[in-house]
Design an enzyme around this catalytic site. Structure first.
Site: not given
Ligand code: PS7
Ligand code: MN
Ligand code: MN
Ligand code: MN
Ligand code: MN
Ligand code: MN
Length: 351
Positions: A152, A199, A209, A269
């Site tokens: 996932y 978290r 979920r 980034f």
């Protein structure tokens, strides 16, 4: 420092950058600082995946509507004028989809090589999200094993790393050898995503979920939805420890990946989300508040981190600082005490 020239910019592109600001606290600033060859492509890549995720996350969209939308989102990217107002009124980024034609319009103007990469990742991610879309409870398609969990997370985050790395290599900002190390690329996404999943326990549960793998939580508790009951505190803290231990397995590979980045703007980034993740991991580690609300690193600390990231050495220093915090919170009462200690030592050894 790269400043985009506003006067050269179309109104639709300006609207896209407004959306970037609205949808992301942490990514907007670092994306806008990216070198000109990447800034717009990565901004649109972000908005496209944010749009896809806004469909995935909305539990008010019936599955028979959601699933085909997710699976065909790569085709939607090329449907001029396509918009969607089927999100529930409470979905936080619903306006992005209401005005999605703006994103589609700018996407069509990207270099073809970038469009192909973004489309490929969107297709794979949408199909992966659809496979897991019905994960409410007691579902065979849910996140049961650790292998399911890794798969996932590969779909929603590992793939982003894949697409970004291809964009970096295409523009010669990263060592092409990175593309031969898919495991390192995957770890960059999984470290972020797994930390987010730890978290977001409560927020996700309130939406019915569950993303914590059954293989982990069943070692600590009988019912997932009882992790936040006060009487289960000790078990819940041990469970969160094991989740953090699982996430920590990716930390060293993230630092190896960062060694392959050539350009300063791309380094910032890619490194900033990683230091935010290790700081978040230290914050959630054995923190019972996670079961009640969404804990966040304070804004001041987040700002400091953005300034401290500069090169690989300072990034390793930040990792070390937060690993020390985890080490201090580790306790012999925890069944994973030794495993955590070893995992921290293993990262230390390489950095
Ligand atoms: C740099 C090799 C294209 C920049 C950045 C939008 C955040 C939102 O937030 O639980 O709780 O709602 O629903 C690897 C970013 C992985 C992804 C995944 C780093 C796109 C991003 C859409 C790879 C970010 C990890 C869903 C899917 O979780 O989140 C390098 C750019 C990166 C977006 C993230 C998030 C997934 C997500 P939330 P969810
Ligand atoms: Mn989301
Ligand atoms: Mn999601
Ligand atoms: Mn949500
Ligand atoms: Mn989440
Ligand atoms: Mn969230």
């Amino acid at each position: 420092l790269h400043e985009r020239k506003i006067e050269d910019e179309s109104l639709t592109l300006q609207r896209c950058f407004e959306f970037l600001d609205l949808t992301s606290r942490s990514f907007s600033a670092v994306i806008q600082e990216l070198c000109p060859e990447l800034c717009v492509s990565v901004a649109l890549f972000y908005l496209i995946l944010r749009g896809l995720d806004t469909i995935e996350d909305d539990m008010t969209i019936p599955l028979d509507i959601k699933e085909p939308l997710l699976r065909s989102f790569d085709v939607i990217l090329e449907k001029e004028g396509w918009t969607f107002d089927g999100n529930g009124p409470k979905e936080k980024d619903r306006q992005l989809l209401v005005e999605f034609s703006t994103v589609i319009k700018e996407f069509a103007l990207l270099p073809e090589s970038h469009r192909l990469i973004i489309k490929d990742i969107t297709k794979k991610m949408g199909n992966g999200m659809a496979d897991y879309a019905n994960n409410a409870e007691h579902n065979v398609n849910g996140v049961n094993t650790i292998a399911d969990y890794d798969l996932y997370c590969y779909y929603v985050a590992g793939l982003v790393g894949d697409g970004l790395t291809r964009l970096f290599v295409d523009t010669e900002k990263a060592n092409p050898a990175l593309l031969e190390r898919p495991h390192l690329i995957n770890s960059m996404g999984l470290f972020l995503q797994k930390t987010n999943i730890i978290r977001d326990y409560r927020e996700d549960l309130d939406d019915r979920r569950r993303f914590w793998p059954k293989e982990i939580w069943t070692k600590h508790i009988e019912k997932y939805e009882e992790l936040h009951f006060p009487e289960n505190e000790e078990a819940a803290l041990n469970c969160i420890s094991e989740m953090c231990l699982n996430s920590l397995q990716h930390a060293d590979e993230c630092l190896f990946y960062l060694a392959g980045i050539k350009d300063q703007s791309v380094f910032n980034f890619t490194a900033i989300p990683q230091v935010m993740a290790i700081a978040t991991l230290a914050l959630v580690f054995r923190n019972k508040d996670v079961f009640q609300r969404n804990v966040k690193i304070p804004k001041g600390e987040a700002c400091e981190l953005m300034l401290e990231v500069g090169n690989l050495r300072s990034t390793c220093d930040i990792f070390r600082k937060y690993m020390k915090i985890i080490h201090k919170k580790n306790t012999p009462k925890d069944p994973n005490y030794l495993n955590i200690s070893v995992a921290l030592g293993k990262v230390e050894q390489f950095i």
